[in-house]
Design a protein around this motif. Structure first.
Motif, PDB file in Angstrom:
ATOM      1  N   ALA A   1       6.860  16.033  26.973  1.00  0.00           N
ATOM      2  CA  ALA A   1       8.093  16.083  26.185  1.00  0.00           C
ATOM      3  C   ALA A   1       9.280  15.467  26.906  1.00  0.00           C
ATOM      4  CB  ALA A   1       8.412  17.533  25.814  1.00  0.00           C
ATOM      5  N   SER A   2       9.207  15.288  28.227  1.00  0.00           N
ATOM      6  CA  SER A   2      10.325  14.682  28.951  1.00  0.00           C
ATOM      7  C   SER A   2      10.403  13.182  28.716  1.00  0.00           C
ATOM      8  CB  SER A   2      10.193  14.968  30.446  1.00  0.00           C
ATOM      9  OG  SER A   2       9.069  14.297  30.988  1.00  0.00           O
ATOM     10  N   LEU A   3       9.329  12.585  28.188  1.00  0.00           N
ATOM     11  CA  LEU A   3       9.312  11.159  27.892  1.00  0.00           C
ATOM     12  C   LEU A   3       9.793  10.906  26.472  1.00  0.00           C
ATOM     13  CD1 LEU A   3       5.889   9.921  29.331  1.00  0.00           C
ATOM     14  CD2 LEU A   3       8.155   9.563  30.305  1.00  0.00           C
ATOM     15  N   SER A   4      10.461   9.781  26.278  1.00  0.00           N
ATOM     16  CA  SER A   4      10.749   9.319  24.926  1.00  0.00           C
ATOM     17  C   SER A   4       9.487   8.693  24.362  1.00  0.00           C
ATOM     18  CB  SER A   4      11.884   8.298  24.938  1.00  0.00           C
ATOM     19  OG  SER A   4      13.094   8.887  25.359  1.00  0.00           O
ATOM     20  N   ARG A   5       9.517   8.415  23.078  1.00  0.00           N
ATOM     21  CA  ARG A   5       8.318   7.855  22.451  1.00  0.00           C
ATOM     22  C   ARG A   5       7.922   6.532  23.119  1.00  0.00           C
ATOM     23  NH1 ARG A   5       6.791   9.990  17.770  1.00  0.00           N
ATOM     24  NH2 ARG A   5       6.010   8.019  16.955  1.00  0.00           N
TER      25      ARG A   5
ATOM     26  N   GLY B   1      14.374  21.452  35.716  1.00  0.00           N
ATOM     27  CA  GLY B   1      15.001  21.627  34.413  1.00  0.00           C
ATOM     28  C   GLY B   1      13.971  21.546  33.310  1.00  0.00           C
ATOM     29  N   ARG B   2      14.453  21.488  32.073  1.00  0.00           N
ATOM     30  CA  ARG B   2      13.525  21.429  30.946  1.00  0.00           C
ATOM     31  C   ARG B   2      12.670  20.182  30.979  1.00  0.00           C
ATOM     32  NH1 ARG B   2      17.079  23.062  25.733  1.00  0.00           N
ATOM     33  NH2 ARG B   2      17.519  20.847  25.892  1.00  0.00           N
ATOM     34  N   ALA B   3      13.198  19.092  31.540  1.00  0.00           N
ATOM     35  CA  ALA B   3      12.449  17.835  31.560  1.00  0.00           C
ATOM     36  C   ALA B   3      11.172  17.936  32.372  1.00  0.00           C
ATOM     37  CB  ALA B   3      13.325  16.713  32.118  1.00  0.00           C
ATOM     38  N   GLU B   4      11.112  18.874  33.318  1.00  0.00           N
ATOM     39  CA  GLU B   4       9.924  19.006  34.160  1.00  0.00           C
ATOM     40  C   GLU B   4       8.857  19.934  33.561  1.00  0.00           C
ATOM     41  OE1 GLU B   4      12.628  16.938  36.061  1.00  0.00           O
ATOM     42  OE2 GLU B   4      13.139  19.055  35.853  1.00  0.00           O
ATOM     43  N   LEU B   5       9.169  20.581  32.446  1.00  0.00           N
ATOM     44  CA  LEU B   5       8.232  21.544  31.864  1.00  0.00           C
ATOM     45  C   LEU B   5       7.283  20.856  30.892  1.00  0.00           C
ATOM     46  CD1 LEU B   5      10.590  24.590  31.166  1.00  0.00           C
ATOM     47  CD2 LEU B   5       9.223  24.093  33.208  1.00  0.00           C
ATOM     48  N   SER B   6       6.118  21.456  30.708  1.00  0.00           N
ATOM     49  CA  SER B   6       5.119  20.904  29.801  1.00  0.00           C
ATOM     50  C   SER B   6       5.583  21.030  28.358  1.00  0.00           C
ATOM     51  CB  SER B   6       3.793  21.649  29.969  1.00  0.00           C
ATOM     52  OG  SER B   6       3.288  21.497  31.272  1.00  0.00           O
ATOM     53  N   GLU B   7       5.007  20.162  27.535  1.00  0.00           N
ATOM     54  CA  GLU B   7       5.418  20.121  26.134  1.00  0.00           C
ATOM     55  C   GLU B   7       5.146  21.442  25.418  1.00  0.00           C
ATOM     56  OE1 GLU B   7       4.735  17.259  22.212  1.00  0.00           O
ATOM     57  OE2 GLU B   7       3.731  16.835  24.115  1.00  0.00           O
ATOM     58  N   ARG B   8       4.024  22.094  25.731  1.00  0.00           N
ATOM     59  CA  ARG B   8       3.698  23.350  25.038  1.00  0.00           C
ATOM     60  C   ARG B   8       4.737  24.427  25.349  1.00  0.00           C
ATOM     61  NH1 ARG B   8       0.690  23.260  29.628  1.00  0.00           N
ATOM     62  NH2 ARG B   8       0.520  25.198  30.833  1.00  0.00           N
ATOM     63  N   ILE B   9       5.294  24.404  26.563  1.00  0.00           N
ATOM     64  CA  ILE B   9       6.326  25.377  26.933  1.00  0.00           C
ATOM     65  C   ILE B   9       7.591  25.115  26.115  1.00  0.00           C
ATOM     66  CG2 ILE B   9       7.633  26.350  28.848  1.00  0.00           C
ATOM     67  CD1 ILE B   9       4.673  26.676  29.257  1.00  0.00           C
ATOM     68  N   LEU B  10       7.982  23.844  26.022  1.00  0.00           N
ATOM     69  CA  LEU B  10       9.205  23.495  25.309  1.00  0.00           C
ATOM     70  C   LEU B  10       9.101  23.823  23.824  1.00  0.00           C
ATOM     71  CD1 LEU B  10      10.000  20.064  27.009  1.00  0.00           C
ATOM     72  CD2 LEU B  10      10.991  22.301  27.524  1.00  0.00           C
TER      73      LEU B  10
END
Length: 604
Positions: A68-72, A513-522
């Motif tokens: 999730a930290s990456l853009s498309r 920060g949030r950018a380092e967390l996995s997508e499922r967490i976010l």
């Protein structure tokens, strides 16, 4: 069982192409490679002359990573003759070099580009990682899982090593990989866990035999290395436990003692250095019962979800009881194939089966006058249950292939995430064995039911990660902590630890920060790409990242999406299929069928 890999030739038998100069001082043997480190491991992408490689989470990217930290489509890497350039594609989290956000920048080998929680480095390879004998992280896990089964079932010894380098200026991944591969045997396995950390499997070796190999790697590299070693069969009950033990050993390595050997799970293993985190009312009440259980000699049944800390309970019972001077031995019953479970529990004689070249004791004999922890006892087959019941009732066992009874004095602490009473009613578990095991039952609450312990656990795991990465300190901001608090943690404490270790490896600074967390967490916290990135591109797709190349008709897209959900459920359940089936609301038989259908048979 994963298909066998053909052995790679030793490094000194491989031809080394001549080194040429590629403008602006870039030196390469004709091949530039992008090494992309992310939560799932390390991916490499060749960068030939004229190539354009887009990194992002959309299927249209050449390197697709579901983070999730990456853009498309986050950033574009392009090579034009002698020049390599990175271009930010309007990402929300930015493209950073040296901590500075850039829009366009020329790169040289060794440069690192940070895209959210993903790190991309440009490397000039004289030899590709594959020709050096390096495999992917996922393939390494598959080979290691097979080796763990052989070690537990056949008594085959092996060593798993995590090796970390101290990077020197101008030293690329190719030199790092070459230094590792040179002293290895053709059948040793190696992979990159991160650009500066390698994982190596040494079959049929003891730790003392691996130490000189690590020293030779440091000599060839011309720089210090740190290594954590774990020996099999005693070093890990499951794949993730084994890798976690290797990480722990690496953290324990210091400049004064650069090679650290993890304690085994058999005789003489010291108790954990960290006391359990006990802060919630339910855990305080539980540990009061643990104290009373330790003073008794009855068998104990510990019930709780996967990763909730059942082994810590068993260890506390042992450490505070009369058997504390004896061995504490643990085995995961669900990780051993039925064909090998008898040998694993009760041992085997020489010649009992193909590959049994010597007599080997089982875990019952290893735990004589101590405590045996039978994790996931509910996964035992009917035949194994009958054999276990006989040993518990008679205090004697017969090794596989033998005829002589061997007396054992063992206190058994069993654990399961299943409802054994219900399994008894269904005829899947012996009622008489259940009565033998549950003289006293303790229930470990899941992490989501003890929120008071989330922050202490986060602080503990971050402190360990900071020590492992050589940082003065590592913290987490309030937004990221709130995301962790909103997640249900189906994998409990073990999943939390793995998540924080991943974030620490890929974090570019000292604050997670949030950018380092996995997508499922976010997503569990309600954080969607719209919160941290540009709005959806209008293609109407769900924001859940599909696997690479997820185009095609509706049926194809649905199947790929289903495969991704299965992968995520298995990862959250630590590879345990019954837990994953429960999380997905599927019968276990249906889950097994779907795993086979998508080629995801691994897991226990």
């Amino acid at each position: 069982m994963a298909p066998p890999m053909s052995p790679e030739p030793p490094l000194n038998t491989l031809p080394v192409p001549p080194t040429t100069t590629l403008g602006a001082g870039v030196r390469t043997g004709g091949r530039l490679v992008l090494v992309v480190a992310h939560g799932g491991g390390v991916t490499s992408a060749p960068l030939e002359d004229g190539a354009v490689v887009v990194v992002g989470r959309a299927p249209t990217a050449q390197v697709t990573i579901a983070d999730a930290s990456l853009s498309r489509e986050h950033a574009r890497f392009e090579r034009r003759g002698d020049e390599v350039t990175v271009v930010d594609l309007g990402s929300s989290n930015g493209t950073l070099i040296g901590g500075q956000r850039i829009t366009r920048r020329a790169l040289a080998p060794g440069d690192q580009v940070v895209l959210g929680a993903v790190v991309v480095s440009l490397q000039a390879f004289d030899l590709t990682l594959a020709r050096l004998g390096f495999t992917s992280h996922d393939r390494f896990r598959a080979v290691l899982a097979d080796e763990l089964v052989r070690a537990r079932g056949l008594g085959r010894r092996a060593v798993v090593a995590m090796i970390a380098r101290t990077r020197t200026p101008g030293q690329g991944v190719d030199a790092w990989a070459a230094a590792i591969r040179a002293p290895l045997r053709p059948f040793d396995r190696a992979a990159l866990y991160a650009p500066d950390v390698a994982e190596v499997l040494f079959p049929e070796r003891a730790a003392g035999e691996v130490v000189p190999v690590i020293q030779e790697i440091a000599a060839r590299l011309g720089a210090p290395v740190r290594a954590g070693l774990v020996e099999l069969p005693g070093g890990g009950r499951s794949l993730d436990h084994l890798l976690a033990a290797a990480h722990d050993a690496l953290r324990a390595a210091t400049p004064a003692r650069p090679i650290s050997i993890a304690p085994g799970e058999g005789m003489g293993r010291p108790p954990p250095t960290d006391a359990p985190v006990v802060a919630s009312p339910r855990m305080l009440a539980l540990y009061a019962h643990v104290g009373r259980a330790a003073a008794a000699s009855l068998p104990v049944l510990v019930h709780g979800e996967t990763g909730s800390g059942k082994e810590l309970i068993a260890r506390s019972i042992h450490d505070h009881g009369a058997r504390a001077p004896g061995p504490f031995v643990a085995i995961n019953c669900g990780a051993i194939p039925d064909a090998l479970i008898h040998a694993a529990l009760f041992g085997h004689e020489r010649g009992a089966f193909t590959g049994a070249d010597r007599q080997a004791p089982g875990v019952f004999e290893q735990a004589h006058r101590g405590t045996l922890f039978l994790d996931e006892v509910g996964e035992l087959s009917a035949q194994a249950q009958a054999s276990l019941l006989r040993v518990l009732e008679t205090g004697t066992l017969v090794r596989l292939g033998g005829s002589q009874a061997v007396a054992v004095d063992v206190r058994v602490v069993a654990a399961t995430h299943r409802d054994l009473a219900e399994r008894c009613r269904a005829g899947a578990f012996r009622e008489d064995l259940w009565y033998r095991l549950n003289a006293l039952t303790l229930t470990v609450p899941p992490l989501r039911d003890r929120p008071e312990e989330l922050r202490p656990l986060v602080d503990r795991f971050l402190a360990a990660a900071a020590a492992a990465t050589g940082r003065a300190g590592l913290t987490i901001d309030d937004d990221a902590l709130a995301c962790l608090a909103a997640y249900a943690w189906p994998g409990n404490v073990r999943e939390l630890r793995n998540e924080l270790e991943r974030a620490a490896v890929l974090a570019s600074g000292d604050v997670i920060g949030r950018a380092e967390l996995s997508e499922r967490i976010l997503r569990a916290a309600g954080v969607t790409p719209a919160d941290g990135e540009a709005a959806d591109d209008g293609d109407g797709e769900d924001a859940v990242a599909l696997p690479r190349g997820a185009g095609g008709d509706l049926k194809t897209r649905v199947e790929r999406f289903e495969a991704e959900l299965l992968r995520q459920a298995l990862a959250a359940a630590d590879g345990h299929q019954p837990t994953a089936a429960t999380a997905l609301g599927l019968p276990l038989r249906t889950l097994v069928y779907k795993l086979r259908k998508h080629g995801l048979q691994r897991g226990r």
